[in-house]
Structures are given as C-alpha cells and as structure tokens.
Write a protein that holds these residues in place. Structure first.
Motif, short mmCIF file in Angstrom:
data_model
loop_
_atom_site.label_atom_id
_atom_site.label_comp_id
_atom_site.label_asym_id
_atom_site.label_seq_id
_atom_site.Cartn_x
_atom_site.Cartn_y
_atom_site.Cartn_z
N ALA A 112 0.83 -1.21 0.00
CA ALA A 112 0.00 0.00 0.00
C ALA A 112 0.86 1.25 0.00
N LYS A 113 1.93 1.24 0.80
CA LYS A 113 2.82 2.40 0.83
C LYS A 113 3.51 2.60 -0.52
N TRP A 114 3.92 1.50 -1.15
CA TRP A 114 4.57 1.60 -2.45
C TRP A 114 3.62 2.19 -3.48
N LEU A 115 2.37 1.71 -3.49
CA LEU A 115 1.39 2.23 -4.43
C LEU A 115 1.09 3.71 -4.18
N LEU A 116 1.00 4.08 -2.91
CA LEU A 116 0.74 5.49 -2.59
C LEU A 116 1.92 6.38 -2.97
N ASN A 117 3.12 5.89 -2.77
CA ASN A 117 4.30 6.67 -3.19
C ASN A 117 4.32 6.84 -4.71
N SER A 118 3.94 5.80 -5.43
CA SER A 118 3.86 5.90 -6.89
C SER A 118 2.79 6.90 -7.30
#
Length: 107
Positions: free
Chosen positions: A54-60
């Motif tokens: 989720a954090k990776w997707l939000l950073n993207s």
C-alpha cells in the motif's frame, strides 16, 4: 519508406494513450488523501500490519499527483500518525473503516 512511416504512426497511436495513463493520477485528490491518511494511521496504530505494498502504491501515486496535493498528503500522514500514537484517532479510524468497506464493495 512508406512501411516505416505507417509502422511508426501505428506505434504512436497505440503508445500515446498508455503513456498518458501512466503519468496521469489514478486517484482523485480526495481518494488519494483518504488512502494516505488511513495507511499512516494503520501503520502507527498497528506496527505489525503489512502495508508495504500500500505504501509503495501510494508513493507511486504521489508522483502523479500535483505538488500541492503531495505536500498536503505528507502533512495529513504526519497528523494521522500522531493521532494514532496519542490514541485520539477515533475519527480517522471510523473514516478508514468506511473506506475499507467501500473498497470491498467495489472489488
């Protein structure tokens, strides 16, 4: 020569929509801010939660959003984490529950 021109034109017609969708925001401003707020709250409230994806997707997604929205998201994440640590995040927890329920309905 004509074949090269036609092939290049066809490739451009196919590739441009993909390139635009890759650079355009996938979430509205409010959806993005809510997801950031919930992820930050869950991360602070439940340190054992697996939120890496989720954090990776939000950073993207943050890279696709405007600079103002990205800055607001950082501020919202800090505030949500602070509230979770202080135990004053009942409002955020209720919002996150509603967001999770909406997400489950759409999937």
């Amino acid at each position: 020569m004509r074949f090269a021109f036609l092939a290049t034109t066809a490739a451009a017609v196919v590739a441009v929509p993909f390139a635009l969708s890759a650079t355009a925001p996938q979430m509205s401003d409010q959806e993005f801010l809510s997801a950031v707020r919930c992820t930050a709250y869950e991360s602070a409230a439940r340190p054992d939660a697996e939120l890496a994806e989720a954090k990776w997707l939000l950073n993207s997604e943050a890279r696709r959003q405007s600079a103002e929205i990205a800055a607001l998201a950082r501020a919202e994440a800090s505030a949500a984490a602070r509230q979770a640590v202080n135990g004053a995040g009942n409002e955020i927890a209720a919002d996150c529950g509603a967001l999770v329920a909406r997400t489950a309905d759409t999937v």
